[in-house]
Structures are given as structure tokens and as C-alpha cells.
Motif scaffolding. Sequence first.
Motif, short mmCIF file in Angstrom:
data_model
loop_
_atom_site.label_atom_id
_atom_site.label_comp_id
_atom_site.label_asym_id
_atom_site.label_seq_id
_atom_site.Cartn_x
_atom_site.Cartn_y
_atom_site.Cartn_z
N SER A 1 0.70 -1.37 -0.07
CA SER A 1 0.00 -0.15 -0.01
C SER A 1 0.89 1.36 0.06
O SER A 1 0.40 2.37 -0.82
N ALA A 2 1.89 1.27 0.60
CA ALA A 2 2.89 2.44 0.75
C ALA A 2 3.57 2.68 -0.37
O ALA A 2 3.45 3.78 -1.05
N ALA A 3 4.03 1.57 -1.25
CA ALA A 3 4.66 1.48 -2.50
C ALA A 3 3.53 2.22 -3.52
O ALA A 3 3.85 2.93 -4.31
N ARG A 4 2.42 1.43 -3.32
CA ARG A 4 1.22 2.17 -4.33
C ARG A 4 1.04 3.58 -4.07
O ARG A 4 0.90 4.38 -5.22
N PHE A 5 0.88 3.97 -2.94
CA PHE A 5 0.79 5.44 -2.66
C PHE A 5 1.63 6.41 -3.08
O PHE A 5 1.40 7.23 -3.92
N TYR A 6 3.13 5.81 -2.92
CA TYR A 6 3.97 6.71 -3.37
C TYR A 6 3.99 6.70 -5.14
O TYR A 6 4.16 8.02 -5.48
N MET A 7 3.80 5.63 -5.58
CA MET A 7 4.01 5.85 -7.15
C MET A 7 2.93 6.58 -7.76
O MET A 7 3.15 7.33 -8.70
N VAL A 8 1.70 6.35 -7.12
CA VAL A 8 0.58 7.04 -7.75
C VAL A 8 0.53 8.47 -7.55
O VAL A 8 0.15 9.45 -7.99
N SER A 9 0.87 9.00 -6.15
CA SER A 9 1.27 10.21 -5.96
C SER A 9 2.14 10.95 -6.90
O SER A 9 2.07 12.05 -7.29
N TRP A 10 3.26 10.39 -7.07
CA TRP A 10 4.18 10.77 -7.93
C TRP A 10 3.82 11.21 -9.67
O TRP A 10 4.15 12.03 -9.83
N ILE A 11 3.05 10.15 -9.88
CA ILE A 11 2.50 10.10 -11.15
C ILE A 11 1.35 11.41 -11.35
O ILE A 11 1.52 12.00 -12.21
N GLY A 12 0.70 11.42 -10.22
CA GLY A 12 -0.41 12.64 -10.22
C GLY A 12 0.51 13.93 -10.49
O GLY A 12 0.03 14.84 -10.90
N GLU A 13 1.39 14.03 -9.43
CA GLU A 13 2.15 15.50 -9.30
C GLU A 13 2.86 15.54 -10.86
O GLU A 13 2.87 16.67 -11.17
N ARG A 14 3.43 14.37 -11.06
CA ARG A 14 4.24 14.88 -12.47
C ARG A 14 3.18 15.05 -13.67
O ARG A 14 3.64 15.87 -14.52
N VAL A 15 2.01 14.35 -13.86
CA VAL A 15 1.12 14.54 -15.01
C VAL A 15 0.59 15.87 -14.77
O VAL A 15 0.48 16.80 -15.57
N THR A 16 0.19 16.32 -13.53
CA THR A 16 -0.13 17.64 -13.29
C THR A 16 0.50 18.81 -13.91
O THR A 16 0.25 19.81 -14.53
N ALA A 17 1.94 18.75 -13.41
CA ALA A 17 2.88 19.69 -13.68
C ALA A 17 3.06 19.76 -15.27
O ALA A 17 3.03 20.76 -15.74
N ASP A 18 3.10 18.43 -15.90
CA ASP A 18 3.17 18.44 -17.41
C ASP A 18 1.97 19.26 -18.10
O ASP A 18 2.14 19.97 -19.09
N LEU A 19 0.83 18.74 -17.63
CA LEU A 19 -0.37 19.46 -18.01
C LEU A 19 -0.30 21.05 -17.94
O LEU A 19 -0.73 21.54 -18.81
N ARG A 20 0.01 21.24 -16.81
CA ARG A 20 0.01 22.80 -16.55
C ARG A 20 0.73 23.45 -17.64
O ARG A 20 0.69 24.61 -17.96
N ASN A 21 2.02 22.98 -17.40
CA ASN A 21 2.90 23.48 -18.54
C ASN A 21 2.53 23.55 -19.99
O ASN A 21 2.82 24.47 -20.60
N ALA A 22 1.98 22.41 -20.30
CA ALA A 22 1.67 22.46 -21.95
C ALA A 22 0.34 23.29 -22.11
O ALA A 22 0.38 23.78 -23.20
N VAL A 23 -0.46 23.46 -21.10
CA VAL A 23 -1.47 24.28 -21.54
C VAL A 23 -1.07 25.86 -21.41
O VAL A 23 -1.35 26.45 -22.31
N TYR A 24 -0.13 26.22 -20.49
CA TYR A 24 0.42 27.39 -20.29
C TYR A 24 1.38 27.59 -21.60
O TYR A 24 1.17 28.89 -22.14
N ALA A 25 2.19 26.93 -21.83
CA ALA A 25 2.84 27.19 -23.08
C ALA A 25 2.05 27.23 -24.42
O ALA A 25 2.37 28.13 -25.44
N HIS A 26 0.85 26.71 -24.45
CA HIS A 26 0.11 26.70 -25.55
C HIS A 26 -0.69 28.14 -25.73
O HIS A 26 -0.74 28.66 -26.59
N VAL A 27 -0.98 28.51 -24.41
CA VAL A 27 -1.69 29.69 -24.35
C VAL A 27 -0.85 30.94 -24.83
O VAL A 27 -1.38 31.92 -25.50
N VAL A 28 0.37 31.17 -24.35
CA VAL A 28 1.03 32.04 -24.67
C VAL A 28 1.48 32.37 -26.04
O VAL A 28 2.18 33.27 -26.65
N ARG A 29 1.11 31.19 -27.00
CA ARG A 29 1.59 31.34 -28.27
C ARG A 29 0.11 31.63 -28.96
O ARG A 29 0.16 31.78 -30.37
#
Length: 608
Positions: free
Chosen positions: A102-130
Motif C-alpha cells: 500500500s505504501a509503495a502504491r501510494f508513493y507511485m500514484v502520488s508521483w504520477i499525479g504530481e508529474r502529470v499535473t505539472a506536465d499538463l499545466r506546463n503544456a496548457v500555459y505554453a500553448h496559451v502564450v502562443r
Amino acid sequence: MSTSTLAVARGATPGAGDAVPPARRVKSLSGLLPFLRPYRGRIALALLFLLLAAAATLVLPVALKSLIDDGLVGSGPGAQLMALRGHFLALFAVGAALGVFSAARFYMVSWIGERVTADLRNAVYAHVVRQSPEFFETTQTGEVLSRLTTDTTLVQTVVGSSLSLGLRNTVMGLGALGMLVVTNPWVMSQVLGILVLVVLPSLYVGRRVRRLSRASQDRVADTSAIAAEVLGAIPVVQSYTQEAREAQRFARATEAAFEVARRRTRVRSLLVAFMITATFGALLWGLYQGTQAVLAGRISAGHLGQTVVYVIILVGSIAVLSEVYGDLLRAAGATERLMELLAARSPVAEPAQPVPLPPSRGGAAVTLSHVTFHYPSRPQVAALADFTLDVRPGETVALVGPSGAGKSTVFQLLLRFYDAQQGTVAIDGVPVGAVALHELRRRIGIVPQDSVIFSADAMDNIRYGRPDASDDEVVAAARAAFAHDFITALPDGYRTFLGERGVRLSGGQRQRIAIARAMLKNPPLLLLDEATSALDAESERVVQAALEAAMADRTTIVIAHRLATVQRADRIVVMDGGRIVDSGTHAELVARGGLYARLAAMQFGRDG
């Protein structure tokens, strides 16, 4: 928020501000797949840990049955004690495995959530400023900020938590259901029939929850749009004593958001209550049948205990899934809004095969030939009509005329913020539509009427014109713009933080920072849009001298309402109604007695 809803919220005709055609609107969380795909390995590892944790949970009832049937029944006291120790050790091992996985699952999914959200936010912002300015004619900045913050936070919650919980409880629920069917086939066939009747209405209500979730996000975006607009104009709001009115307007938007959220929560609560109550009732019926079987001697006490635990796991899984389902519906609405931004396509597109600009010598040649242009928000009014202008390399041309004559539109087309509907706009003989946007704008420096100062120090604000410039080059540009003296007088000199939008500087100081930024860029084409409008008479004289020095060996186009600043231009072009009505030197235009002469008489007479 659908773009048609946005248009209605802004008082526009529904559909007029649509940036994305309905066929392209993303309808589910599948829009996140491109952001999840790069992390397939980590997702697979997270799923493995999830399955192992679920398996450990499902093994617990089996161990409990063994404990009851083998550890408590039928043996002597000594054998019972040894058997109990072995069974409890087995239970502890299962619990320890459950904790680790359970601890390993929590760490992995939390990392994925943070990473995907950061990528999504960067992609949207980079797209909007263009996006071209046309995009911001129909989309409020506050709404974009809401999507970048609130919506991405919802996505993070789902990807980093809810989705994992949903998968885990789905596996455990299906596993528990499978075990119940295997161990109690007749009873569970009845229960499954009842559960089908539970799921069907839940799916119908779920669609309503999704619509309300989307509407709730729309109303939250409205409050963000109001806050961004008002906070960016605080001096105006306070000078007109409209603080109470703006607070009430924000409160009305907040109440509208609360009302939609309340409706969503009410429907979602009814959905959760129905699913849990109906499911629990169905499973209690199964347990009742199980107790009758124990009394009749058809199954053992351990078998019943195992069944009870599996029922608890199944009910708990369904309860969690009903909550997760609501989160998924909210995240689906947020994902749709983010995908709408990513799907927006700027009408000003990069050319498929860019044409390089020739080397610039002594400035850039500028040509506008029979140009007709309508702003997208004002399609009935021509900002430029059959407009033709040729500017030679190294020439200084001033554009004058009343407000709305089309002067600033010339700059917008040269920078290719918009594309003309008719005619040709070219620099150094190459149509701007055939040149890569970066190369085109790299050759142009602009000093706008409203100087933009970023939340940084003076050094970084000037270096914005050329990020690779050295400190000495920045200081030289500041000296040329007569900004060095007031910058060195600041508390930390060039390292002084200038505040948001340069609130720590006067209007004239902000203007000189902008001029220094353009000088540092050192482009072959310089566009000055009322570049000295915020300066007092003394500062205007020194900055005008600096600008004249900067104009050497480059082409300069100047927009000025104060005619005293353009008298020494090589040529003055008089515009009215999107057309050129006269052209010549100051003396020639005054002698001809046209529009320029009237403007000069009014201005110089007034100044005198």
C-alpha cells in the motif's frame, strides 16, 4: 466551460466566441492519455503494487477462516495454542505485506499525479502564450488562470489519488464478489440480480452529476475572471470608490458558484446514499441466507466468518467507488475545459516551410500593399482599407491621425499578431506570413504606449529585450535611454525589485525602462507607439535625443499624437479611417492645409 457558455457570460452572442468546434470537444478523461503515456513504466509498477495490496486484502478472509476452523475448533489445548500462533503469524505476514504494498502504491500514484499535473499545466500555459491576440479578445485571462489552477488541481486529485483508490477498490470489490460467488453461488446469484438494479439508475444520475460538475467549474472560473480583472485595476477601482460595488459583484459570482456546487453535492449525496443503502441491503440478504446455512449445518462457522469479511470488503469498495465516481465526474469536466484550451488553434500559424529573411543592412524595408483588415471582434468595420505604405531601409516614418485611424493596426500586422484579409505585408521583400514567427519578431523592437514592467528587478526587465546580454550591455542600454541615473538611485540599483507591473516606478521611468529594453534588442526595425507619451517635457527632450540616436542605421516607424515628437521624421503619413490621406514633411503638410494642418493648429495652439 464551453466556449458558448463563455460567450453568454460575457454578454456576447452564443457561439460567437467559440474557439473550439463542438466536434473537437473532449468528452472524457481520455484527454489525459498523452500525458500519462510517457510514464507507462511507473504506471505499470503502480498497478503491480495495487494488485499486490488488493491480493493481500483478499487473502485476509481466507486466513481468518483457517484461524476459526483450524485454530479454534476440534484440537486439544496445546495443539490449539501452537495452531493459533501459526495462524496469527500468517495474519501478521499478510498485514505487513498489505502495508508495504500500500505504501509503495501510494508513493507511485502520488508521483504520477504530481508529474502529470505539472506536465499538463506546463503544456496548457505554453500553448496559451502562443495564441494570437484574437484568442484573448474572446477569452478572459482570469478564466485561463482558473483552468491552470483549479482544474489542474482536480485532475491531480484524480490521477494521484482517486483513480488509484478506484482501481484498488474495483479489484478488491470484484475479488470479494468472485469469492462470494464461488463459496455461495446460489445466494450470490440473487444478490447480483439486485445489484444490477442498483447500477442502472446510478449511471443515469451520474450523468447529471457530471453536467453539474462542469457547471460548477464554470462558475468558479467566473469568479477568477472577475478577481483578475479588478485586482489588475485597483487604482481605477479605488479612485472611483467602487470597492463595495466590486465586492458585491464578486459575491454574486461566488454565490452563483455555491448554488451550482450545492445542487451538485445534493445530487451526488443522493447517489451515494442510494448506492450504499441498496448494496448493503442486498448483501445483508446474502448474509441472512448464510446464517441460515450455518444453522442448518451446510457451511462451517469459519466459512460464515470469511463470507462476512468479504461482504464488508465488497460494501466498503462500493462505498469508496461511489465517492471516486463523483471525483471522476468532476475531473472529467475539468479535463474537458483544459483540453479545450489545448485544442484552440491560433489563426496566426507558423508557415509549413518558412522563408528566411535576407541579411539586414541599414534597417529593414517595410511594405504594406493594398491591405484591408477587419478585427475579428469588429468584422463590420475596416481598421485598414486598401492601405499601401512603403518604408525604405533606414527611413523614419511617423504615423499620425485621430484615434481609430488604424495606426496601431499597422504595428499589429507587422508583428503578425493578426493576418490581413486582403493585400500583402512584407519585410525586406518577404511576406510576413512566409517567415517563421520567431525570426520575424526577432527583427522588430517595439516600445508600446503602455509600458510593461515585469515582477523582477531593473536588470532583468531591461535584459528581457535580449536574455543573453551582459550586465555591461544592459547598463549601456539604460544610459542610452537616460534610465541609468534613476535606476542607480533606487535602493538596490539595478537589482531593485520594481514591483508588480512596475508600481514602484513613475510612468516616465517605466517608459524609459521599455525604451532601454528595445535598444538592447538592437533590431533593424523599431516601432515606437507613443514612446514618450508618459514623459514630462524635460524627460521627453532627453529621451527623444536618445531615440534619435537609436534610430540611426535602422528603420523606425513612430506613432505619435504629440506632433512635436515627429517633426524631424523623414516622412509623416497622415491616416484617417484606415486610409492614408496625406504624406510629406511637417512643413509640406502644414502648407497644404489638410487634416495634419488642422491637428497641428489645434495642438500647437493649445500647447502655446
